[in-house]
Design a protein around this motif. Structure first.
Motif, PDB file in Angstrom:
ATOM      1  N   GLN A   1       0.829  -1.202   0.000  1.00  0.00           N
ATOM      2  CA  GLN A   1       0.000   0.000   0.000  1.00  0.00           C
ATOM      3  C   GLN A   1       0.866   1.257   0.000  1.00  0.00           C
ATOM      4  OE1 GLN A   1      -3.735   0.575   0.431  1.00  0.00           O
ATOM      5  NE2 GLN A   1      -2.802   2.454  -0.332  1.00  0.00           N
ATOM      6  N   ASN A   2       0.645   2.134  -0.967  1.00  0.00           N
ATOM      7  CA  ASN A   2       1.355   3.414  -1.013  1.00  0.00           C
ATOM      8  C   ASN A   2       0.673   4.442  -0.103  1.00  0.00           C
ATOM      9  OD1 ASN A   2       3.383   2.779  -2.883  1.00  0.00           O
ATOM     10  ND2 ASN A   2       2.023   3.166  -4.623  1.00  0.00           N
ATOM     11  N   LEU A   3       1.385   5.527   0.150  1.00  0.00           N
ATOM     12  CA  LEU A   3       0.786   6.696   0.781  1.00  0.00           C
ATOM     13  C   LEU A   3      -0.344   7.182  -0.123  1.00  0.00           C
ATOM     14  CD1 LEU A   3       1.164   8.936   3.062  1.00  0.00           C
ATOM     15  CD2 LEU A   3       2.476  10.178   1.330  1.00  0.00           C
ATOM     16  N   THR A   4      -1.508   7.468   0.456  1.00  0.00           N
ATOM     17  CA  THR A   4      -2.647   7.910  -0.344  1.00  0.00           C
ATOM     18  C   THR A   4      -3.132   9.271   0.136  1.00  0.00           C
ATOM     19  OG1 THR A   4      -4.300   6.826   1.065  1.00  0.00           O
ATOM     20  CG2 THR A   4      -3.388   5.534  -0.749  1.00  0.00           C
ATOM     21  N   ALA A   5      -3.827   9.971  -0.753  1.00  0.00           N
ATOM     22  CA  ALA A   5      -4.389  11.282  -0.440  1.00  0.00           C
ATOM     23  C   ALA A   5      -5.902  11.204  -0.554  1.00  0.00           C
ATOM     24  CB  ALA A   5      -3.843  12.340  -1.391  1.00  0.00           C
ATOM     25  N   ARG A   6      -6.580  11.516   0.525  1.00  0.00           N
ATOM     26  CA  ARG A   6      -8.044  11.560   0.504  1.00  0.00           C
ATOM     27  C   ARG A   6      -8.486  13.018   0.419  1.00  0.00           C
ATOM     28  NH1 ARG A   6     -12.823  12.326   3.164  1.00  0.00           N
ATOM     29  NH2 ARG A   6     -14.446  10.745   2.758  1.00  0.00           N
ATOM     30  N   VAL A   7      -9.213  13.360  -0.619  1.00  0.00           N
ATOM     31  CA  VAL A   7      -9.736  14.718  -0.779  1.00  0.00           C
ATOM     32  C   VAL A   7     -10.973  14.860   0.097  1.00  0.00           C
ATOM     33  CG1 VAL A   7     -10.642  16.420  -2.393  1.00  0.00           C
ATOM     34  CG2 VAL A   7      -8.861  14.830  -3.132  1.00  0.00           C
ATOM     35  N   GLU A   8     -10.932  15.813   1.018  1.00  0.00           N
ATOM     36  CA  GLU A   8     -12.032  15.990   1.960  1.00  0.00           C
ATOM     37  C   GLU A   8     -13.263  16.588   1.288  1.00  0.00           C
ATOM     38  OE1 GLU A   8     -11.679  14.984   5.543  1.00  0.00           O
ATOM     39  OE2 GLU A   8     -10.449  13.891   4.101  1.00  0.00           O
TER      40      GLU A   8
ATOM     41  N   ALA B   1     -12.888  11.394  -2.712  1.00  0.00           N
ATOM     42  CA  ALA B   1     -12.140  10.346  -3.406  1.00  0.00           C
ATOM     43  C   ALA B   1     -10.761  10.167  -2.774  1.00  0.00           C
ATOM     44  CB  ALA B   1     -12.005  10.677  -4.882  1.00  0.00           C
ATOM     45  N   ILE B   2     -10.214   8.967  -2.931  1.00  0.00           N
ATOM     46  CA  ILE B   2      -8.881   8.633  -2.421  1.00  0.00           C
ATOM     47  C   ILE B   2      -7.978   8.330  -3.612  1.00  0.00           C
ATOM     48  CG2 ILE B   2      -7.531   7.018  -1.033  1.00  0.00           C
ATOM     49  CD1 ILE B   2      -9.947   6.616   0.749  1.00  0.00           C
ATOM     50  N   TYR B   3      -6.786   8.942  -3.624  1.00  0.00           N
ATOM     51  CA  TYR B   3      -5.871   8.802  -4.751  1.00  0.00           C
ATOM     52  C   TYR B   3      -4.517   8.271  -4.281  1.00  0.00           C
ATOM     53  CZ  TYR B   3      -9.327  11.762  -7.062  1.00  0.00           C
ATOM     54  OH  TYR B   3     -10.503  12.278  -7.576  1.00  0.00           O
TER      55      TYR B   3
ATOM     56  N   VAL C   1      -0.441  12.842  -8.459  1.00  0.00           N
ATOM     57  CA  VAL C   1      -1.340  12.360  -7.400  1.00  0.00           C
ATOM     58  C   VAL C   1      -2.800  12.623  -7.757  1.00  0.00           C
ATOM     59  CG1 VAL C   1      -1.896  12.440  -4.948  1.00  0.00           C
ATOM     60  CG2 VAL C   1       0.479  12.769  -5.684  1.00  0.00           C
ATOM     61  N   LEU C   2      -3.172  13.888  -7.898  1.00  0.00           N
ATOM     62  CA  LEU C   2      -4.570  14.205  -8.196  1.00  0.00           C
ATOM     63  C   LEU C   2      -4.752  14.496  -9.676  1.00  0.00           C
ATOM     64  CD1 LEU C   2      -5.664  16.552  -5.232  1.00  0.00           C
ATOM     65  CD2 LEU C   2      -5.544  14.049  -5.331  1.00  0.00           C
ATOM     66  N   PRO C   3      -5.781  13.924 -10.305  1.00  0.00           N
ATOM     67  CA  PRO C   3      -6.077  14.273 -11.701  1.00  0.00           C
ATOM     68  C   PRO C   3      -6.676  15.668 -11.769  1.00  0.00           C
ATOM     69  CG  PRO C   3      -7.797  12.853 -10.827  1.00  0.00           C
ATOM     70  CD  PRO C   3      -6.736  12.944  -9.756  1.00  0.00           C
TER      71      PRO C   3
ATOM     72  N   ALA D   1      -8.595  20.429   0.509  1.00  0.00           N
ATOM     73  CA  ALA D   1      -8.210  19.866   1.806  1.00  0.00           C
ATOM     74  C   ALA D   1      -7.995  18.372   1.622  1.00  0.00           C
ATOM     75  CB  ALA D   1      -9.286  20.126   2.852  1.00  0.00           C
ATOM     76  N   VAL D   2      -6.850  17.883   2.056  1.00  0.00           N
ATOM     77  CA  VAL D   2      -6.535  16.467   1.897  1.00  0.00           C
ATOM     78  C   VAL D   2      -5.997  15.897   3.208  1.00  0.00           C
ATOM     79  CG1 VAL D   2      -6.049  16.618  -0.571  1.00  0.00           C
ATOM     80  CG2 VAL D   2      -4.200  16.959   1.069  1.00  0.00           C
ATOM     81  N   LYS D   3      -6.254  14.599   3.393  1.00  0.00           N
ATOM     82  CA  LYS D   3      -5.634  13.838   4.468  1.00  0.00           C
ATOM     83  C   LYS D   3      -4.766  12.774   3.825  1.00  0.00           C
ATOM     84  CE  LYS D   3      -9.346  14.460   7.798  1.00  0.00           C
ATOM     85  NZ  LYS D   3     -10.679  13.949   8.111  1.00  0.00           N
ATOM     86  N   PHE D   4      -3.571  12.600   4.383  1.00  0.00           N
ATOM     87  CA  PHE D   4      -2.665  11.591   3.854  1.00  0.00           C
ATOM     88  C   PHE D   4      -2.749  10.345   4.732  1.00  0.00           C
ATOM     89  CE2 PHE D   4      -0.995  15.656   2.365  1.00  0.00           C
ATOM     90  CZ  PHE D   4      -0.979  15.410   1.004  1.00  0.00           C
ATOM     91  N   LEU D   5      -3.049   9.228   4.091  1.00  0.00           N
ATOM     92  CA  LEU D   5      -3.304   7.972   4.788  1.00  0.00           C
ATOM     93  C   LEU D   5      -2.215   6.956   4.471  1.00  0.00           C
ATOM     94  CD1 LEU D   5      -7.091   7.687   3.835  1.00  0.00           C
ATOM     95  CD2 LEU D   5      -6.116   8.887   5.800  1.00  0.00           C
ATOM     96  N   TYR D   6      -2.087   5.963   5.339  1.00  0.00           N
ATOM     97  CA  TYR D   6      -1.147   4.857   5.156  1.00  0.00           C
ATOM     98  C   TYR D   6       0.294   5.344   5.028  1.00  0.00           C
ATOM     99  CZ  TYR D   6      -5.612   2.647   4.107  1.00  0.00           C
ATOM    100  OH  TYR D   6      -6.917   2.228   4.169  1.00  0.00           O
ATOM    101  N   GLN D   7       0.659   6.218   5.936  1.00  0.00           N
ATOM    102  CA  GLN D   7       2.027   6.755   5.948  1.00  0.00           C
ATOM    103  C   GLN D   7       2.969   5.728   6.564  1.00  0.00           C
ATOM    104  OE1 GLN D   7       2.433  10.508   7.976  1.00  0.00           O
ATOM    105  NE2 GLN D   7       4.597  10.154   8.392  1.00  0.00           N
TER     106      GLN D   7
END
Length: 307
Positions: free
Chosen positions: A190-197, A282-284, A273-275, A207-213
């Motif tokens: 699992q890579n580091l992911t960005a969830r757009v709030e 969404a999570i990218y 990361v983000l299109p 606003a983004v949260k970074f998950l799976y760091q």
């Protein structure tokens, strides 16, 4: 009797103007001051002294540098785990999927104004009759302000410290003496992911949260830019694991992160990361993972695998 004492002469010789500051590296936050007698301020001499002192400082730092410092404290538990998932880091229901629900809230020194969100710790209780030597691994998802304990664990993590058949007994204790150490977070492939709030609004606010760091470090800064551009704009930590900006570049977006590595910081660059048509909620996939280890200073350093 008039005259100057040896102490006074020494004090004059050691005056501030005779001290020279040397930085061991342009990326180091550590400065070394050396005393250089004014008549000997020769370039070659100073360079030799700088090399020697920086090498000496390196040896001393290396002797106390540690990836696994063990700390003593107390831990309590909270039930249900959803209370920890909805806490100060802001992971929400997503946190329940982290580490099979083995979550923790930590005091301010562990929460670190949100930089500690997502950190992983191995914790074991010190009652060997009640608990295993391995303990449990938890992910920090919340902050708590109880001055009696450093950690509040989910009930699953709390009972995970117990010997077989002793789960109810450890719950009856409520608070137990523990020791803990920071350990790397590992998420397999699992890579580091960005969830757009959800409150993000393209193109005005992101606003983004970074998950799976992964790794054993913290994200201390985030920049964003359009893919292919060098016009970086900084994001601010809104709270917990969430970073935001009202200056949203157009098009697809790249991120770069400042993370702790060793005693210094380093850049981690996620190029795509983000299109351009990113969506709220969404999570990218960032395409990168953090594997660095931040050093602590302690002696002796724990080299043991807790089993």
């Amino acid at each position: 009797m008039s005259g100057t004492t040896a102490t006074e002469k020494w004090s004059r010789r050691m005056s501030r103007k005779n001290w020279e500051m040397l930085a061991c590296s342009p990326h180091s936050s550590t400065n070394v001051y050396i005393y250089v007698p004014q008549p000997l301020l020769l370039l070659d001499t100073r360079n030799k002294m700088a090399v020697f002192l920086c090498f000496l400082f390196f040896l001393i730092s290396s002797a106390t540098a540690c990836e696994r410092c063990v700390h003593q404290t107390k831990a309590a538990y909270f039930n249900p785990a959803s209370a920890l998932s909805s806490g100060a880091c802001g992971y929400g229901p997503l946190a329940l999927g982290f580490n099979s629900g083995r979550l923790a809230g930590g005091v301010a020194s562990l929460y670190k104004d949100g930089a500690g969100c997502g950190a992983c710790f191995q914790i074991r209780c010190k009652n060997t009759t009640l608990c295993t030597g391995k303990g449990t691994r938890v992910i920090l998802t919340d902050r708590h302000d109880n001055n009696q304990v450093d950690f509040v664990l989910s009930s699953r993590a709390f009972t995970d410290m117990a010997q077989k058949g002793m789960s109810q007994h450890i719950l009856e204790q409520g608070i137990v003496d523990v020791e803990y150490k920071r350990v790397p977070c590992k998420y397999g492939n699992q890579n580091l992911t960005a969830r757009v709030e959800e409150l993000s609004l393209r193109p005005h606010y992101l606003a983004v949260k970074f998950l799976y760091q992964g790794g054993q470090t913290e994200i201390e800064g985030v920049d964003v830019a359009q893919v292919g551009s060098s016009n970086w704009g900084f994001m601010r930590r809104n709270y917990g694991a969430m970073w935001d900006t009202s200056r949203v570049p157009s098009g697809p977006l790249q991120f770069r992160f400042v993370v702790r590595a060793g005693y210094d910081g380093k850049w981690v660059w996620a190029q795509h990361v983000l299109p351009s048509d990113w969506n709220s909620g969404a999570i990218y996939d960032s395409g990168v993972q953090i594997t660095d280890i931040a050093q602590e200073s302690c002696s002796p350093c724990d080299k043991e695998n807790w089993k």
